[in-house]
Design a protein around this motif. Structure first.
Motif, mmCIF file in Angstrom:
data_model
loop_
_atom_site.group_PDB
_atom_site.id
_atom_site.type_symbol
_atom_site.label_atom_id
_atom_site.label_comp_id
_atom_site.label_asym_id
_atom_site.label_seq_id
_atom_site.Cartn_x
_atom_site.Cartn_y
_atom_site.Cartn_z
ATOM 1 N N UNK A 34 6.564 -7.952 -18.557
ATOM 2 C CA UNK A 34 6.030 -7.099 -17.510
ATOM 3 C C UNK A 34 6.435 -7.657 -16.140
ATOM 4 N N UNK A 35 6.304 -6.840 -15.115
ATOM 5 C CA UNK A 35 6.757 -7.225 -13.776
ATOM 6 C C UNK A 35 6.062 -6.372 -12.737
ATOM 7 N N UNK A 36 6.152 -6.798 -11.494
ATOM 8 C CA UNK A 36 5.747 -5.916 -10.405
ATOM 9 C C UNK A 36 6.724 -4.742 -10.405
ATOM 10 N N UNK A 37 6.207 -3.529 -10.464
ATOM 11 C CA UNK A 37 7.066 -2.357 -10.653
ATOM 12 C C UNK A 37 8.197 -2.289 -9.621
ATOM 13 N N UNK A 38 9.399 -1.953 -10.124
ATOM 14 C CA UNK A 38 10.611 -1.901 -9.297
ATOM 15 C C UNK A 38 10.817 -3.225 -8.552
ATOM 16 N N UNK A 39 10.412 -4.318 -9.211
ATOM 17 C CA UNK A 39 10.591 -5.662 -8.644
ATOM 18 C C UNK A 39 9.929 -5.805 -7.273
ATOM 19 N N UNK A 40 8.838 -5.078 -7.094
ATOM 20 C CA UNK A 40 7.957 -5.216 -5.913
ATOM 21 C C UNK A 40 8.576 -4.682 -4.629
ATOM 22 N N UNK A 41 9.493 -3.725 -4.712
ATOM 23 C CA UNK A 41 10.136 -3.212 -3.504
ATOM 24 C C UNK A 41 9.625 -1.827 -3.116
ATOM 25 N N UNK A 42 8.764 -1.216 -3.910
ATOM 26 C CA UNK A 42 8.354 0.162 -3.636
ATOM 27 C C UNK A 42 7.473 0.285 -2.408
ATOM 28 N N UNK A 43 6.639 -0.737 -2.157
ATOM 29 C CA UNK A 43 5.668 -0.656 -1.067
ATOM 30 C C UNK A 43 5.357 -2.048 -0.553
ATOM 31 N N UNK A 44 5.099 -2.153 0.739
ATOM 32 C CA UNK A 44 4.688 -3.435 1.312
ATOM 33 C C UNK A 44 3.193 -3.673 1.129
ATOM 34 N N UNK A 45 2.485 -2.740 0.505
ATOM 35 C CA UNK A 45 1.048 -2.867 0.250
ATOM 36 C C UNK A 45 0.758 -2.981 -1.241
ATOM 37 N N UNK A 46 1.731 -3.475 -1.997
ATOM 38 C CA UNK A 46 1.613 -3.499 -3.454
ATOM 39 C C UNK A 46 0.644 -4.568 -3.936
ATOM 40 N N UNK A 47 0.288 -4.458 -5.204
ATOM 41 C CA UNK A 47 -0.472 -5.486 -5.902
ATOM 42 C C UNK A 47 0.494 -6.153 -6.876
ATOM 43 N N UNK A 48 0.895 -7.384 -6.581
ATOM 44 C CA UNK A 48 1.892 -8.069 -7.397
ATOM 45 C C UNK A 48 1.436 -8.152 -8.848
ATOM 46 N N UNK A 49 2.388 -7.968 -9.742
ATOM 47 C CA UNK A 49 2.114 -8.065 -11.174
ATOM 48 C C UNK A 49 1.714 -6.768 -11.829
ATOM 49 N N UNK A 50 1.595 -5.682 -11.049
ATOM 50 C CA UNK A 50 1.196 -4.396 -11.637
ATOM 51 C C UNK A 50 2.404 -3.493 -11.835
ATOM 52 N N UNK A 51 2.428 -2.827 -12.988
ATOM 53 C CA UNK A 51 3.400 -1.768 -13.217
ATOM 54 C C UNK A 51 2.729 -0.652 -14.002
ATOM 55 N N UNK A 52 3.233 0.559 -13.813
ATOM 56 C CA UNK A 52 2.660 1.706 -14.518
ATOM 57 C C UNK A 52 2.856 1.589 -16.022
ATOM 58 N N UNK A 53 3.930 0.937 -16.447
ATOM 59 C CA UNK A 53 4.197 0.780 -17.879
ATOM 60 C C UNK A 53 3.320 -0.317 -18.474
ATOM 61 N N UNK A 54 3.247 -1.466 -17.813
ATOM 62 C CA UNK A 54 2.616 -2.629 -18.433
ATOM 63 C C UNK A 54 1.220 -2.954 -17.960
ATOM 64 N N UNK A 55 0.747 -2.317 -16.873
ATOM 65 C CA UNK A 55 -0.548 -2.672 -16.315
ATOM 66 C C UNK A 55 -0.452 -3.921 -15.458
ATOM 67 N N UNK A 56 -1.570 -4.594 -15.244
ATOM 68 C CA UNK A 56 -1.641 -5.751 -14.350
ATOM 69 C C UNK A 56 -1.568 -7.049 -15.138
ATOM 70 N N UNK A 57 -0.567 -7.864 -14.841
ATOM 71 C CA UNK A 57 -0.459 -9.197 -15.430
ATOM 72 C C UNK A 57 -1.562 -10.083 -14.865
ATOM 73 N N UNK A 58 -2.157 -10.887 -15.737
ATOM 74 C CA UNK A 58 -3.218 -11.800 -15.315
ATOM 75 C C UNK A 58 -2.713 -13.236 -15.356
ATOM 76 N N UNK A 59 -3.218 -14.031 -14.444
ATOM 77 C CA UNK A 59 -2.811 -15.429 -14.348
ATOM 78 C C UNK A 59 -3.545 -16.248 -15.414
ATOM 79 N N UNK A 60 -2.843 -16.985 -16.276
ATOM 80 C CA UNK A 60 -3.532 -17.711 -17.354
ATOM 81 C C UNK A 60 -4.375 -18.891 -16.876
ATOM 82 N N UNK A 61 -4.236 -19.286 -15.618
ATOM 83 C CA UNK A 61 -5.077 -20.361 -15.084
ATOM 84 C C UNK A 61 -6.412 -19.830 -14.580
ATOM 85 N N UNK A 62 -6.416 -18.616 -14.057
ATOM 86 C CA UNK A 62 -7.643 -17.963 -13.587
ATOM 87 C C UNK A 62 -7.378 -16.469 -13.692
#
Length: 524
Positions: free
Chosen positions: A148-176
Motif C-alpha cells: 500500500x502507499x499514499x495514493x498517486x505517491x502523495x502528489x494529488x493534494x498538499x492536504x493529504x493524509x500520508x499512507x492512505x489510498x482508496x484501494x488499500x485504506x490507511x496504513x498504520x504505524x507498527x510502533x504506534x
C-alpha cells in the motif's frame, strides 16, 4: 484487479500432502534467511509460507496494518522453482529464494494490478516487469506481493493524509497504531518493520523512501538518480523519481541495491549504471578519519539529545565532525513544485498511454474526471488541487519550467549540498531524517513541522541514506547520511559503520498509541 486470499494461495500452491516447515522469520536478515536455506533448514517455500502467515494474522486483522494491497498468487510457485534450482546446484545470488515486496506503483509481470493506490488503475494488470523488478527476479528474489502507499505517491493534494489510498485504506504505524507510517512508501515501511518480508522496494520523489523508513525504524536509501531504472513505474517527475531499497539493516539495503542497479536503455539517466556489489565493501572501520559535516536544523530537545548521542557514536568511530550551516536557498521549494507539477502532467500522460485497454483513464485529465465522478471513494478526506494545477501547466518546453528546473538543481546541488561539503571539507553530511511520527488525521491531513532531510538530495539527485538512531517518546527517528551524486557507496559505508556501533533499532510492539512514559496517567 486479480488478487487471492492467503488460504487460497496455500491450498493451491503446495503439492498434495506437502507441508511447509515452521520457520521464524521475524527480524531475520537476508543473510540469516539465506543461511537457513543453505543449511537445508528451510526452503524458499517455507519462507514464503511464514511471511504469508504473518500477513494473514496481522495485516487485515490483529494490529490491522493495511500495509499490503495484493498478494502475488504466483509467489509460492516462484519459490518452488527457486528451490528446485538450488537443489540442482544453481544459486543466483544472495537474494535467491528471498521474499520481497514491491510498492504498488511499480509494475510486476504477476497477475496483479499496479494501482498506485487509485481505483482508476484497478484494471492496470500489465503483465510486464519494471526493469527494477526484472533485475530482482534475475537475482532470485520472490515477488511476494504489492504494498500500500499514499495514493498517486502523495502528489494529488498538499492536504493529504500520508499512507492512505482508496484501494488499500490507511496504513498504520507498527510502533504506534494511531501514528502515520509516512509516505508515500508507507506500506513498504510498515510491512518490512513488521517482518512481512525481508525487504521492500519503495519509490521517492522527495521524502517517500527516507520518511517512511525513518518513521518505521528502518534503513532506507534514496539512491542517486541514474542508479536505478524508473521505467514502468507510475511517475511523478523524471527529474526526481527513483525506486529505492528499504530493509531492517544497511547490509540488506546494500544487497538490494546491488541487484536493483543496472543500465536501462529506456531510461537514459541510467546509462552509466554498472553492476556493483555494494554489500561487499561494508566495513565497521568506514568512519575512521572520515570528515562529516553536521547540520543542525530546528528540532525538539528530545530529538536533539538523540541526535547528539548519534554524533557521539560517529565521533567514537573515528569520524571528524565539522558543524555546517544550511544555506538560505530562497525560492527552492517554489521552483521544485513548478518542476513536479509540469513533469507530472507530461510523464503521467506518457505512462497512462502505455497501460492496457482495460484502463479507461488515459490522461491526467481523465484521472481528474474519474476522481470527481467517484468522489465518495476517491476523495473522502482530501481533494486533488495539485492534479488540477498540474493539468494547467504548459509542458516541458515552457520557459518557466526550464528556468525552475535549472534554479532548483543549482540551489539544491551546487549552492546547497556541494557548498556545505566544500565549506566543511567533508565527504558527507548528516542530519536528522525526520522527527517522530505524527498522528494520522483524516480531518486536517498531515500535521508535521519538524526537520526533514529529504529536499536537497531529492532535487539534486544525490543519495540519502537513513539509519535508525533510536526512539523518541517510543517513536523511531533516523539519521540521514547525504553525499554528492553517485557517492552511494560512501553513505552506505558510513551508515553501516554507525549502525554496527549504535545498534539503535528497536523492533515494533504494535502499541495503540505512542509510549511517552507514565506521566499521562497522573499521580492518582
Amino acid at each position: 484487479m486479480r488478487a487471492f486470499g492467503i488460504g487460497f494461495l496455500l491450498a493451491a500452491a503446495l503439492p498434495a500432502g506437502a507441508h511447509a516447515r515452521t520457520v521464524v522469520v521475524e527480524e531475520r536478515s537476508i543473510d540469516e534467511l539465506q543461511a537457513l536455506m543453505t543449511a537445508k533448514q528451510a526452503t524458499s517455500v517455507d519462507l514464503v509460507t511464514a511471511y504469508l502467515n504473518r500477513i494473514a494474522a496481522m495485516d487485515r486483522k490483529g494490529p490491522t496494518l493495511r500495509s499490503i494491497i495484493a498478494i502475488n498468487p504466483d509467489a509460492l510457485a516462484q519459490a518452488r522453482q527457486l528451490d528446485a534450482e538450488r537443489k540442482a546446484g544453481r544459486v543466483r545470488g544472495p537474494l535467491h529464494g528471498i521474499p520481497v515486496l514491491i510498492k504498488d506503483n511499480v509494475e510486476t509481470a504477476d497477475p496483479i494490478a499496479t494501482t498506485a493506490g487509485s481505483l482508476a488503475l484497478r484494471d492496470n494488470v500489465t503483465r510486464r516487469d519494471a526493469p527494477v523488478v526484472a533485475a530482482l527476479r534475475a537475482q532470485g528474489a520472490v515477488i511476494l506481493g504489492k504494498t500500500n502507499l499514499s495514493e498517486w505517491a502523495n502528489i494529488r493534494s498538499s492536504h493529504s493524509m500520508s499512507g492512505w489510498s482508496a484501494v488499500g485504506g490507511l496504513v498504520r504505524n507498527p510502533y504506534a497504531l494511531d501514528r502515520t507510517a509516512c509516505g508515500s512508501s508507507s506500506g513498504s515501511g510498515a510491512a518490512v518493520a513488521a517482518s512481512f518480508a525481508a525487504a521492500a522496494v519503495g519509490t521517492e520523489t522527495d521524502g517517500s523512501v527516507v520518511c517512511p523508513s525513518s518513521i518505521n525504524g528502518l534503513v532506507g536509501l534514496k539512491p542517486s538518480i541514474g542508479l536505478v531504472s524508473r521505467t514502468r513505474v507510475v511517475p511523478i517527475s523524471h527529474s526526481q523519481d527513483t525506486p529505492g531499497p528499504m530493509a531492517r539493516s544497511v547490509r540488506d539495503v546494500a544487497t538490494m541495491l546491488s541487484a536493483m542497479s543496472a543500465a536501462d536503455p529506456a531510461d537514459p539517466t541510467t546509462a552509466g549504471a554498472t553492476a556493483r556489489d555494494y554489500a561487499a565493501g561494508l566495513s565497521t572501520s568506514a568512519l575512521s578519519g572520515l570528515k562529516i559535516g553536521v547540520i543542525r536544523p530546528e528540532m525538539t530537545a528530545d530529538l536533539a539529545a538523540r541526535y547528539d548521542a548519534a554524533l557521539a557514536v560517529l565521533r567514537a568511530g573515528g569520524a571528524v565532525l565539522v558543524e555546517v550551516e544550511r544555506p538560505k536557498l530562497e525560492g527552492l521549494g517554489e521552483a521544485e513544485f513548478t518542476v513536479l507539477k509540469t513533469e507530472l502532467k507530461a510523464d503521467m500522460n506518457a505512462y497512462l498511454a502505455t497501460t492496457p485497454a482495460a484502463v479507461k483513464t488515459r490522461t491526467l485529465d481523465d484521472v481528474i474526471a474519474f476522481n470527481k465522478a467517484n468522489a465518495a471513494t476517491e476523495m473522502p478526506y482530501f481533494a486533488q488541487e495539485t492534479f488540477e494545477d498540474a493539468a494547467r501547466t504548459k509542458g516541458l518546453d515552457d520557459p518557466s519550467y526550464k528556468a525552475a528546473r535549472a534554479k532548483s538543481l543549482r540551489l539544491a546541488g551546487v549552492e546547497g549540498i556541494d557548498a556545505m561539503l566544500k565549506t566543511a571539507g567533508a565527504q558527507l553530511l548528516v542530519e536528522p531524517t525526520y522527527g517522530g511520527a505524527w498522528l494520522s488525521d483524516p480531518v486536517y491531513g498531515d500535521q508535521y513541522g519538524g526537520p526533514s532531510s529529504s529536499e536537497l538530495p531529492a532535487i539534486a539527485g544525490y543519495p540519502n541514506l537513513t539509519v535508525p538512531m533510536g526512539l523518541v517518546d517510543g517513536l523511531p527517528v533516523g539519521l540521514s547520511f547525504i553525499a554528492t551524486k553517485n557517492a552511494d557507496a560512501t553513505v552506505l559505508g558510513a551508515g553501516y559503520a554507525y549502525e554496527q556501533r549504535a545498534r539503535a533499532r528497536t523492533a515494533p510492539r504494535y502499541l495503540p498509541t505512542a509510549d511517552a512514559g507514565p506521566g499521562l496517567e497522573g499521580a492518582r
